[in-house]
Design a protein around this motif. Structure first.
Motif, short mmCIF file in Angstrom:
data_model
loop_
_atom_site.label_atom_id
_atom_site.label_comp_id
_atom_site.label_asym_id
_atom_site.label_seq_id
_atom_site.Cartn_x
_atom_site.Cartn_y
_atom_site.Cartn_z
N VAL A 63 0.86 -1.19 0.00
CA VAL A 63 0.00 0.00 0.00
C VAL A 63 0.89 1.24 0.00
O VAL A 63 1.63 1.48 0.96
CB VAL A 63 -0.93 0.03 1.24
N GLU A 64 0.84 1.98 -1.09
CA GLU A 64 1.59 3.23 -1.21
C GLU A 64 3.05 3.08 -0.81
O GLU A 64 3.60 3.87 -0.02
CB GLU A 64 0.91 4.33 -0.37
N GLY A 65 3.70 2.06 -1.33
CA GLY A 65 5.12 1.86 -1.09
C GLY A 65 5.45 1.18 0.22
O GLY A 65 6.62 0.92 0.50
N GLN A 66 4.45 0.89 1.04
CA GLN A 66 4.68 0.18 2.29
C GLN A 66 4.10 -1.22 2.20
O GLN A 66 3.21 -1.50 1.39
CB GLN A 66 4.02 0.93 3.45
N HIS A 67 4.60 -2.12 3.05
CA HIS A 67 4.12 -3.49 3.05
C HIS A 67 3.62 -3.83 4.45
O HIS A 67 4.31 -3.60 5.45
CB HIS A 67 5.22 -4.46 2.63
N PHE A 68 2.40 -4.39 4.50
CA PHE A 68 1.78 -4.73 5.77
C PHE A 68 1.40 -6.21 5.77
O PHE A 68 0.90 -6.73 4.77
CB PHE A 68 0.54 -3.87 6.01
#
Length: 380
Positions: A185-190
Motif C-alpha cells: 500500500v503506497e510503497g509500504q508493506h503490511f
C-alpha cells in the motif's frame, strides 16, 4: 407519507427497523427514503432520524421468510453520514440482535416460555443466524438486565449465533487462498489476513504497523486514513471491487490484531493480558469502533481457528481454548472490554455455529414522515 418504524438498540448499535409491507419493494426507492429520512447528506443528520455515527446510522427492512426453516428475512442498510447514499454490501450482528426482538414483538415469531428461537436470514449476504431471546413466562419484557461491553445500558438477553458464515460474500473463508500475506500500500508493506466470515475483513498485524493492538480510540483515530487506504487495497485484492470503481466504506471491515497485553478500557477498567486471547481494534466506516461489530467478531473467531492467520499466530497458548464439550471459546480484547465467542462444529452435518451473548431493547415505536415515500406513491 407516514411510515411506521421501530427504533431498537441491539448491543452497541441503534437500528431503525421497517416492515417490508410499509415500504416500497424497490431497493432504489428504499434507498431514497432512507437518505431522506436519515438526512444522510448532512454530517450531523440534524433533520433526520440518523444518529450521525456509524453505529447509529443503520436500518433494516424485515419480512416474513418464504423458506420453511427461516422465520424472518432482513435487508440491512448502512446509511451514509454526510454522504447521500446507502451501502448494501454487508451485514450487522448488532442489528440482527435488534431484529430478533422486533420479530417477537411484531408477531413474526410466537413467543414461548423461557426463551424464543428466532431464525433469520440476511438478504445482503445470505448469512443465516439464530437468536435465543429471553421471554420469561412466554412474554417479551420491555427491559432486561443483560449488559455488553461498549455501553452502560442494559437490555433483554439475546444469544446470537451465526451459522456457516464463512464465504458468504466471496465464496471462501480465505478469498485470496492465503492465510497470511503482505499487502503493498503506497510503497509500504503490511502483514495481513483477508477473511470472509460474518463479513469480509482485512486484519492487519499490529507489529507491521509499529503498534501493539491495544491502542486507545484516540490513537486509532490518527490511523484512520492509513487503515482506509489498506481497506481499499484489500477490497481489490479480495475481488470485492475493481481498481478505480467506487469505494465501499462498509466492507471489507478493517482491524488491527495483536497479542494479549494489559490495557485500560475506554471506561477506565484495567484489563489483564491473561484474561483474554487476542487484542483487536477495528474501524466502523470512517471512525474507530467503540467495541467491535459482531460480524467482525465472527471473522476474528474464524481466523482464530485458521492456522497461519495473523489472529491465530498472535494468540498465546497456541490458540483458543477448547472446552470439554467441543466448544471453542475465544476471548477478544476490545477497547471497551472483553467479548467472548463460542464456536461449535456439528460433527455430523459439518455446520459451524459461532455464538455471542448480547442485549437489546426496543426504544420507540414511531411514525416517520418521508418526502421521498410520498413522491414514490404519487409516481406509482
Amino acid at each position: 407519507m407516514r411510515i411506521p418504524a421501530t427504533l431498537v438498540r441491539g448491543g452497541t448499535s441503534k437500528c431503525w427497523l421497517f416492515n417490508s409491507q410499509d415500504v416500497p419493494a424497490s431497493r432504489d426507492l428504499i434507498e431514497a427514503i432512507l437518505i431522506d429520512t436519515f438526512n444522510a447528506a448532512d454530517p450531523r443528520q440534524i433533520d433526520g432520524v440518523g444518529g450521525a455515527t456509524s453505529t447509529t446510522s443503520k436500518a433494516a427492512v424485515v419480512s416474513a421468510a418464504t423458506a420453511e426453516d427461516v422465520d424472518v428475512d432482513y435487508l440491512f442498510a448502512q446509511v451514509g453520514i454526510g454522504d447521500s447514499r446507502v451501502e448494501w454490501g454487508s451485514n450487522c450482528g448488532n442489528c440482527a440482535t435488534a431484529i430478533a426482538l422486533y420479530a417477537v414483538s411484531h408477531g413474526f415469531v410466537e413467543p414461548t416460555p423461557g426463551t424464543t428461537l428466532v431464525r433469520m436470514r440476511n438478504l445482503n449476504t445470505g448469512t443465516r443466524l439464530e437468536a435465543d431471546v429471553a421471554t420469561p413466562g412466554g412474554k417479551l419484557p420491555a427491559f432486561g438486565n443483560a449488559r455488553v461491553p461498549g455501553t452502560l445500558a442494559t437490555g433483554v438477553p439475546v444469544t446470537l449465533a451465526f451459522l456457516d458464515a464463512a464465504g458468504a460474500t466471496t465464496g471462501s473463508a480465505l478469498p485470496t487462498r492465503h492465510a497470511r500475506e503482505e499487502l503493498a500500500v503506497e510503497g509500504q508493506h503490511f502483514l495481513v489476513s483477508m477473511i470472509d466470515a460474518g463479513a469480509p475483513m482485512v486484519l492487519v498485524d499490529a507489529g507491521s504497523l509499529g503498534l501493539t493492538g491495544t491502542e486507545g480510540l484516540a490513537e486509532l483515530s490518527a490511523l484512520v486514513p492509513l487503515l482506509t487506504t489498506i481497506r481499499n487495497a484489500a477490497a481489490v485484492r479480495m475481488g470485492l471491487r475493481t481498481a478505480g470503481s467506487p469505494v465501499d466504506h462498509a466492507v471489507p471491515k478493517v482491524g488491527i490484531v495483536g497479542p494479549p497485553k494489559d490495557f485500560v478500557t475506554t471506561g477506565g477498567q484495567h484489563i489483564s493480558g491473561s484474561s483474554y486471547d487476542v487484542s483487536v481494534r477495528t474501524l466502523s466506516m470512517h471512525t474507530p469502533h467503540p467495541a467491535i461489530g459482531l460480524t467482525s467478531a465472527v471473522g476474528i473467531a474464524t481466523a482464530a481457528l485458521t492456522p497461519g492467520t495473523v489472529v491465530n499466530t498472535a494468540m498465546v497458548r497456541g490458540g483458543s481454548r477448547q472446552a470439554a464439550d467441543g466448544v471453542t471459546h475465544l476471548r477478544i480484547g476490545t477497547a471497551a472490554g472483553v467479548i467472548g465467542t463460542a464456536s461449535t462444529v456439528d460433527p455430523f452435518g459439518g455446520t459451524m455455529r459461532i455464538g455471542l451473548e448480547r442485549a437489546a431493547r426496543i426504544i420507540s415505536e414511531s411514525i416517520i414522515f418521508s418526502r421521498e415515500a410520498a413522491t414514490a406513491r404519487t409516481s406509482a
